[in-house]
Design an enzyme around this catalytic site. Structure first.
Site, PDB file in Angstrom:
ATOM      1  N   GLN A   1       7.520 -23.633   0.302  1.00  0.00           N
ATOM      2  CA  GLN A   1       7.073 -24.529   1.366  1.00  0.00           C
ATOM      3  C   GLN A   1       5.555 -24.588   1.510  1.00  0.00           C
ATOM      4  O   GLN A   1       5.014 -25.565   2.012  1.00  0.00           O
ATOM      5  CB  GLN A   1       7.698 -24.140   2.700  1.00  0.00           C
ATOM      6  CG  GLN A   1       7.266 -22.795   3.243  1.00  0.00           C
ATOM      7  CD  GLN A   1       7.890 -22.516   4.599  1.00  0.00           C
ATOM      8  OE1 GLN A   1       8.419 -23.417   5.255  1.00  0.00           O
ATOM      9  NE2 GLN A   1       7.845 -21.270   5.033  1.00  0.00           N
TER      10      GLN A   1
ATOM     11  N   TYR B   1      -2.947   5.559   0.448  1.00  0.00           N
ATOM     12  CA  TYR B   1      -3.000   5.706  -1.006  1.00  0.00           C
ATOM     13  C   TYR B   1      -3.951   4.666  -1.579  1.00  0.00           C
ATOM     14  O   TYR B   1      -4.309   3.687  -0.919  1.00  0.00           O
ATOM     15  CB  TYR B   1      -1.603   5.567  -1.631  1.00  0.00           C
ATOM     16  CG  TYR B   1      -0.819   4.341  -1.259  1.00  0.00           C
ATOM     17  CD1 TYR B   1      -0.972   3.141  -1.951  1.00  0.00           C
ATOM     18  CD2 TYR B   1       0.125   4.381  -0.222  1.00  0.00           C
ATOM     19  CE1 TYR B   1      -0.227   2.015  -1.621  1.00  0.00           C
ATOM     20  CE2 TYR B   1       0.874   3.267   0.107  1.00  0.00           C
ATOM     21  CZ  TYR B   1       0.698   2.093  -0.597  1.00  0.00           C
ATOM     22  OH  TYR B   1       1.438   0.975  -0.261  1.00  0.00           O
TER      23      TYR B   1
END
Length: 389
Positions: free
Chosen positions: A31, A209
């Protein structure tokens, strides 16, 4: 055979590529007016990277990723280590594929680059799915009706297709919200942070991380909450994330204080379904089994769905589609639903209040790590979603 895939997120792109690999013609309908992927870091365990290798994308993804040597679990107040598990080369040798830390946009870009432009229809909103004997259709917002032998709905946690196929069914708030941020490595170089760590505390936990080859620190700070909207773009109030972790280890507070643009969004799930498919249409990824991210398996499970879907449709003719979708769902539903439940339990475990329950949890985790090199969920990493040829 012709297929239409609705939604160009990680699951939809992987499904498109898996169906191409199975020899079918695919139209990917999205979309938005252009390919975009918001978000920050995600973890890809060997069960997912094995399938990326099958699609020929592992090298491209790995080139933009970080490979942690281990993961540690830590106490909220002083950062003392509860336990650690091995990742890195040992995990790759054991499971046949690496454990990668990657920026979501880098993974999305690698998947997008592999999809032929001629197969993509951007700026196309789907407002309905229906089917009849021998064909399935999607209707667009402009009134166009696109037909195919198969429709795969990978339209995310707020899936409209799920409602069209199975009736009203709202996303469920998990009573947790997450603060997300990305910090350049230079801004936290003095903090001596573990490469991949999960800090556990009362009513909240903190994960960090490195992604993008170690250039960025990905931060996810999760708190229990009574309400929070599900949005990838909602900004936190200045200092809000720091106040939410008041009293935590100084390294955690320093990271939160130095974070610039911080997003806050509610974590939502979907109730398990007894089936994902009807006739020639099926759900895939978050539309089928959205889960909280506490075992870092959301993207991985969508990639596994795509792999099994493609495998179930190898050599399939149009008449075979309903039976092939039944096989796909039988092979994936129990595993994905189990991961949903396990992720929810992990969140409850992470957020125990200080005292006997948290002490028992820490002792249990330490005992497991003393006997096992790999995380508890690693029992799922070695199973091939698609049997080797």
């Amino acid at each position: 055979m012709r297929a239409i895939v609705v939604g160009a997120g990680i699951g939809g792109l992987a499904a498109t590529l898996s169906l191409f690999r199975a020899g079918h013609e695919v139209t990917l309908v999205e979309q938005t007016a252009r390919f975009t992927e918001v978000g920050a870091g995600i973890q890809l365990a060997p069960n997912a990277t094995r399938e990326l290798r099958r699609l020929g994308l592992l090298d491209a993804v790995a080139a933009q990723s970080t490979r942690p040597s281990h993961v540690t679990f830590r106490t909220w107040s002083d950062g003392s280590e509860i336990c650690r598990y091995t990742l890195g080369r040992e995990a790759e040798d054991e499971f046949g594929a690496p454990y990668l830390l990657v920026h979501r946009a880098d993974l999305h870009e690698a998947l997008t680059a592999a999809v032929p432009h001629r197969s993509v229809r951007l700026n196309t909103e789907v407002v309905g799915i229906d089917q009849e004997d021998g064909a399935a259709y999607v209707t667009t917002a402009t009134g166009e009706r696109l037909g195919a032998d198969l429709v795969v709905a990978a339209d995310g946690i707020r899936s409209a297709a799920r409602t069209w196929l199975f009736g009203p069914d709202e996303a469920v708030f998990s009573r947790t919200a997450a603060y997300r941020a990305l910090l350049p490595a230079g801004e936290v170089a003095d903090l001596d942070l573990p490469e991949l760590a999960v800090w556990l505390g009362p009513g909240r936990h903190f994960v960090h991380y490195w992604v993008r080859r170690g250039e960025l620190l990905n931060v996810v700070a999760v708190v229990q909450a009574e309400a929070a909207r599900e949005s990838w773009t909602a900004r936190a109030e200045p200092g809000e994330q720091r106040r939410a972790f008041d009293g935590w280890d100084s390294r955690v507070l320093s990271v939160l204080e130095r974070a610039g643009r911080v997003l806050r969004f509610g974590l939502y799930t979907r109730a398990p379904l007894a089936r994902w498919n009807i006739g020639r249409a099926t759900l895939l990824g978050d539309s089928a089994h959205a889960m909280v991210p506490f075992q870092a398996q959301g993207a991985a499970q969508a990639i596994l769905d795509a792999a099994v879907l493609g495998d179930a449709l190898v050599g399939a003719a149009p008449a075979d589609v309903p039976d092939a979708l039944d096989r796909y769902v039988r092979r994936r539903l129990a595993a994905a639903t189990g991961m949903q439940a396990g992720s929810a339990r992990a969140g409850e475990d992470f957020h125990l209040p200080d005292g006997p329950e948290a002490q028992a949890r820490d002792a249990r985790m330490a005992a497991h790590a003393a006997e096992n090199r790999f995380l508890p969920q690693a029992t799922a990493w070695g199973r091939d979603a698609v049997p080797p040829p």
